[in-house]
Enzyme design. Structure first.
Site, PDB file in Angstrom:
ATOM      1  N   LYS B  79      17.229 -29.145   4.428  1.00 40.28           N
ATOM      2  CA  LYS B  79      16.822 -30.237   3.524  1.00 40.28           C
ATOM      3  C   LYS B  79      15.424 -30.721   3.913  1.00 40.28           C
ATOM      4  CE  LYS B  79      18.814 -34.599   1.736  1.00 40.28           C
ATOM      5  NZ  LYS B  79      19.899 -35.581   1.942  1.00 40.28           N
ATOM      6  N   SER B 154      21.719 -37.254  -2.551  1.00 40.93           N
ATOM      7  CA  SER B 154      20.346 -36.864  -2.560  1.00 40.93           C
ATOM      8  C   SER B 154      20.151 -35.374  -2.270  1.00 40.93           C
ATOM      9  CB  SER B 154      19.547 -37.686  -1.556  1.00 40.93           C
ATOM     10  OG  SER B 154      19.998 -37.438  -0.253  1.00 40.93           O
ATOM     11  N   SER B 178      25.246 -38.406   0.488  1.00 40.26           N
ATOM     12  CA  SER B 178      24.259 -37.412   0.068  1.00 40.26           C
ATOM     13  C   SER B 178      24.596 -35.962   0.371  1.00 40.26           C
ATOM     14  CB  SER B 178      22.909 -37.740   0.683  1.00 40.26           C
ATOM     15  OG  SER B 178      22.409 -38.920   0.104  1.00 40.26           O
TER      16      SER B 178
END
Lengths: 98, 499, 501
Positions: B79, B154, B178
């Site tokens: 990420k 997210s 997330s």
């Protein structure tokens, strides 16, 4: 709902060093008013007796030895800087004295 | 089955037996990324050269007979809020466009030491604020199950990558759901470990007392192996747990749930949940009961305040964490109109560099902490946290694990929740309590909702430090479901048509 | 900038009561910074002792220096403070280019030490008990250099440069409770207090305590109120007071400035002021506005500090003497009169003299050299004595040379100048310049005989008892010996020789 006025939004944006346009101020004021209304419920949920939890997993006394570790080089430190001069980060003139 | 559809543990076994090489695998993976990413936008940066170089190295070592770790040679996505030396790290924001960190996050160091080639950095809502990737400054990612929908957030970049075979597995971060929410809407597995189990050093902080890094994978065993690879005490993170939590890999080999007490959280069932979601959720529970588990009902009344508390604590901490983005030492610098003072440059930079959701939360957080309001807002929210921990502790006296649907709905359409910020926040109703309390949570796929044929996730929670329980029950449930379907979850996904 | 008007000091004290509050920042001399492993050193190339933590890079996290905790506890104990069962770090949020994270990791409502006290003696001999509100840990900011203006200060600068080597250095901030009743001795009390803090931290070994290096910094809060009024006056905070002398002067100045304003019916503005040593005046800084809303909250990346009772007692056992006790002991040991001792303390030379005595000098000699010649030299060069390039050991060596008769007083002063000029140790300079007093009577007698032989009439006069005549001989002998003779001894020998010949 009336707590979040455009003046307050400007004041908060100033504290947070974010320049906001008039349109943004108005928009944020109304959006934040909605949000603040909904989160204000927390106040009613608690009282003075309940302690605050700032760390979810309780721990204490985490220290490290006073032993020097390798630093970044000056070049690495400045590698992302928008501007630098003689090994230092360069910024525009400062208005206010702290 | 194509190479790309295999699980990480299967690939690891094939690499180990030299059936394939890491270079082969990595190249195939990169080719698929090149094909799909322009459409799906899972990746912000693809590190072709680096990944292949890392793959070459591990193949060489393996050829020499070096002892390698279990996942060595399996490529992975990271990420984009985790720092990577030499590779642009943006946190999904304009303010960090082009920033190349001079240091690696600890988890990145770990996966490099495990010799897992890094395929690239995946998309996220800006600074991890959001549930859909629509807040990313670099465009949203799309849900491989339905390209008109979001893959959650997210960490939608990671979840969409893993679900569309652009990566066998990924590392994500979870502050209010997330990792888990994207997992539930993409038919993948996502785990948020106990707070402190994985070092946060190098994770661009959002809510420091809430953030945790965890695996995003196709199955429970992969998540277990990845959590084992990245977990552990780190002296650079003062909040990291001093002790190891044991082997999740071993836990994931569990094959029985006899006598396991599963607590259904009353407050996370009922009307607020999409019918198809509740249906699949219930069926999963039925399977577990049929296998010998026991269902008990538990109640966590303080959960009604969880979202409110979260949306005070997280913005407050974020407002402070994001103060460092000020144009001085790294990142964007924007000159204001008129005479430039450093104060004006900071304000102009942050105005230009932050998106509206980020600004909104910074302002909200500043408010929650400001003098005169601290007690009512931030202070009260931290007390709600105490209540939530107490409710969970009580619940765990009655049950070994707790369960709920991961989210109230399946994947929503792009643009659907953009008008009303509150609407987006409500997605997190089931995932937020785990972050507030610091307990671990796992989302795994339990089927497709009948209304829309989209993935449904069930979330298990365990007491702090008992992450192994999640893997034990998750492994069994997954096996039961796969047996029932005669397929894996991702086999249900429609074929991706990208031109 | 308009010049402030000042009320006469004594007049001000007649009408107003003074309340002062002192905040002292002590820089710890740990090896590493407070929250990261970068070296804590002064003077290196800019931005070379930095890392993602002290640079505030995205993703960085703090890690607490255990030694700094230990040192902070020791400071608290030395000030008779209670040590917190739970101390917590907090974020103090504000934006400034020298603040890498745009928050300072500090302590707010749970400081490591609180509720202490310390007895301070002022020059008049009066002793005040100063109460300590708290001592807490925090980190220093980076160093800003302002470029382009005429004075090197912020005003008028074109741009600024930031060096983060100092960012993250451990600081302990010691805050007094408001100090009442110091009357016209407020300035002296302020200086004496800071002097004592310096002494304490230096003797604890936790700080180099050099004010001119910024190891110890003082902010002085001053407010006045009309005599008899209960309500406290508005206070100002004066920063940039870099020496004990400045503290005294700045406090006095503020009293006079505020008294004048109040007497004119003008309100005092609550603000931060800056002390200008060259002008001997304070000037207005920015009025405290939103900078006050620091939005403190507990630092989520750090866990609480809970020192065990055992550890605290262990540290308590390592504490050196309190300044008051140490001073009494030294005064007794050295046999100085009250006046002499006070002079030493007020000149900040206690440590130097102590070290000089420890290096072998007699106390009075040590005192004489430090408060006499060295103080005079420092003054004439407009320096702090501490800045002179001479060590107590070297002073002791010079004192020893005089004591043993190898050097006259006058020559010793020459050697002193040589040491200060960097020519080396006293012994080296004596050798190099051939300054050693000739104590060999033989050589002296030879020289004397020579002169007497050349001046038979002088010899006659001396024999007749006209001893003044000896002066010419002494002078000639001294000249011949190039001054390396002890004049008194030469005189003795001349007279003695004259009678013998």
């Amino acid at each position: 709902m009336s707590e979040i006025t455009p003046e307050l939004v400007r004041h908060l944006a100033g504290l947070a060093r974010i320049e906001v346009s008039d349109a943004e101020v108005a928009q944020f004021a109304s959006q934040l008013a909605l949000i603040v209304d909904s989160v204000a419920t927390v106040k009613a949920a608690v009282n003075d007796e309940i302690p605050a939890t700032s760390h979810p997993i309780p721990m204490a006394n985490v220290f490290r030895e006073d032993i020097v570790k390798p630093s970044l080089t000056q070049a690495q430190a400045l590698s992302g800087a928008a501007d630098s001069e003689s090994g230092r980060f360069k910024v525009s003139a400062i208005l206010d004295e702290e | 089955m194509s190479l790309l559809n295999k699980s990480a543990s299967e690939l690891a076994a094939m690499l180990g037996s030299k059936e394939i090489s890491s270079v082969e695998l990595t190249k195939a993976q990169l080719d698929n990324i090149d094909k799909l990413n322009p459409k799906i936008n899972s990746y912000l940066t693809v590190t072709h050269e680096l990944a292949l170089e890392q793959a070459r190295q591990v193949d060489e070592l393996r050829a020499k007979g070096e002892k390698l770790s279990a996942l060595a040679g399996v490529p992975i996505a990271v990420k984009d809020n985790l720092t990577t030396i030499g590779v642009e790290t943006t946190a999904g924001s304009n303010i960090l466009k082009g920033w190349v960190p001079p240091y690696n996050a600890t988890v990145v160091e770990k996966i490099l030491s495990h010799r897992m080639p890094i395929l690239g950095k995946t998309n996220l809502d800006e600074f991890a604020m959001g549930s859909s990737t629509e807040n990313s400054a670099y465009g949203p990612s799309l849900n491989p199950w339905d390209l008109t929908r979001t893959p959650g957030g997210s960490g939608g970049g990671s979840s969409s990558a893993v679900a569309s075979m652009q990566a066998p597995l990924a590392i994500g971060s979870d502050t209010g759901g997330s990792i888990r929410f994207p997992a539930s809407v993409t038919g993948t597995v996502g785990v948020k470990p106990t707070y402190g189990a994985v070092s946060r050093y190098g994770l661009i902080a959002l809510g420091s007392s809430l953030d945790q890094i965890g695996p995003v994978t196709r199955n429970v065993m992969d998540a277990a192996m990845l959590q084992d690879a990245i977990a552990g005490h780190d002296e650079m993170d003062a909040t990291s747990l001093p002790e190891s939590l044991g082997s999740m890999t071993e836990a994931a080999k569990n094959d029985s749930v006899k006598g396991l007490k599963i607590g259904i959280i009353k407050e996370l069932t009922g009307e607020g949940f999409q019918a198809g979601v509740s249906e699949r959720f219930q069926e999963a529970l039925d399977l577990l009961v049929a296998s010998g588990a026991e269902i008990v009902e538990v109640s966590c009344p303080s959960f009604q305040y969880a979202i409110a508390a979260y949306y005070l604590i997280q913005p407050a901490e974020a407002s402070s964490n994001l103060a460092r983005f000020d144009s001085v030492r790294f990142g964007l610098r924007v000159m204001p109109e008129g005479p430039a003072t450093v104060e004006k440059v900071m304000a102009a930079t942050r105005e230009a560099g932050f998106g509206p959701e980020v600004k909104r939360r910074i302002i909200l957080g500043t408010y929650a902490l400001s003098s005169g309001y601290y007690d009512a807002y931030y202070g009260s929210a931290q007390k709600v946290r105490t209540l939530i921990q107490a409710d969970l502790a009580k619940a765990f006296e009655k049950a070994d694990v707790l369960v709920s649907p991961t989210a109230p709905t399946t994947a929503f359409k792009l643009g659907e929740k953009q008008e009303d910020p509150l609407a987006m926040y409500l997605n997190d109703i089931a995932t937020i309590p785990a972050n507030l309390a610091g307990v671990p949570g796992m989302s795994l796929p339990v089927g497709l909702a009948k209304e829309d044929n989209l993935p449904v996730g069930a979330q298990f929670l365990a007491p702090a430090r008992q992450d192994a329980r999640l893997y034990k029950v998750g492994a069994v449930l997954e096996k039961l479901l796969e047996e029932k379907w005669s397929k894996r979850m991702l086999d249900f996904a429609p074929e991706l048509k990208v031109n | 900038m308009a010049k402030d008007q000042l009320m006469d000091y004594q007049k001000a004290l007649e009408s107003y009561e003074v309340v002062i509050g002192l905040e002292v920042h002590v820089e710890l001399n740990t090896n590493t910074k407070m929250f990261c492993g970068c070296a804590n050193v002064f003077g290196d190339e800019p931005n070379t002792n930095v890392c993602p933590n002290c640079l505030g890079f995205p993703g960085a996290m703090p890690a607490v220096n255990g030694k700094a905790i230990e040192n902070s506890i020791k400071i608290g104990l030395a000030l008779d403070c209670e040590i917190a069962a739970t101390g917590r770090f907090a974020r103090k949020n504000y934006f400034y280019p020298d603040l890498a994270k745009n928050f300072q990791t500090s302590q707010y409502d749970e400081p490591i030490a609180f509720n202490g006290k310390i007895d301070i003696e002022v020059p008049s001999g009066k002793v005040f008990t100063v109460e300590i509100e708290r001592a807490h840990m925090e980190e220093d900011a980076g160093k800003l250099t302002h470029v382009g203006g005429s004075t090197g200060r912020i005003q008028g600068a074109e741009f600024s440069l930031v060096d983060f080597n100092r960012a993250g250095v451990p600081l302990v901030e010691i805050v007094t409770k408001p100090i009442y009743g110091s009357g016209d001795e407020a300035p002296e009390l302020a200086a004496a207090y800071v002097r004592s803090i310096r002494e304490i931290v230096k003797n604890l070994g936790v700080s180099d305590a050099r004010m001119e290096r910024g190891n110890v910094r003082c902010d002085a809060n001053v407010s006045i109120r009309p005599k008899g009024q209960e309500k406290l006056g508005t206070r100002t905070e004066t920063k940039n007071v870099n020496s004990l002398r400045s503290i005294e002067r700045a406090v006095k100045y503020e009293i006079q400035r505020q008294a004048h304003l109040l007497s004119q019916g003008t309100a005092i503005i609550q603000e931060t002021r800056h002390w200008h040593e060259d002008r001997g005046a304070t000037s207005s800084g920015r009025p405290k506005s939103d900078a006050d809303d620091y939005r403190y909250f507990p630092e989520p990346d750090l866990v609480p500090v809970q020192p065990s009772k055992e550890w605290i007692e262990q540290l308590r056992a390592t504490l050196p003497e309190k300044p008051a006790i140490r001073r009494k002991r030294l005064q007794d040991l050295w046999g100085f009169s009250d006046l002499e001792f006070r002079d030493v303390v007020n000149s900040d030379l206690l440590d130097e003299i102590d070290d000089t005595v420890k290096a072998g000098a007699k106390p009075q000699a040590a005192r004489k050299w430090w408060t006499g010649e060295l103080a005079r030299i420092a003054n004439s060069e407009d320096k702090d004595i501490a800045e002179l390039s001479i060590t107590p050991t070297q002073v002791a060596q010079i004192a020893e040379l005089v004591e043993s008769g190898k050097l006259t007083d006058r020559l010793a002063r020459e050697v002193l100048t040589g040491v200060l000029a960097g020519e080396g140790d006293p012994a080296e300079i004596v050798a190099k310049r051939g300054l050693e007093v000739v104590s060999d009577d033989g050589a002296l007698l030879a020289a004397i005989d020579k002169v007497l032989a050349e001046q038979p009439d002088v010899l006659e006069k001396i024999r007749e008892g006209k001893l003044q005549a000896a002066g010419a001989v002494i002078g000639a002998v001294m000249k011949a010996m190039a001054g390396s003779a002890d004049a008194a001894r030469v005189r003795e020998l001349v007279i003695q020789r004259a009678t013998e010949l």
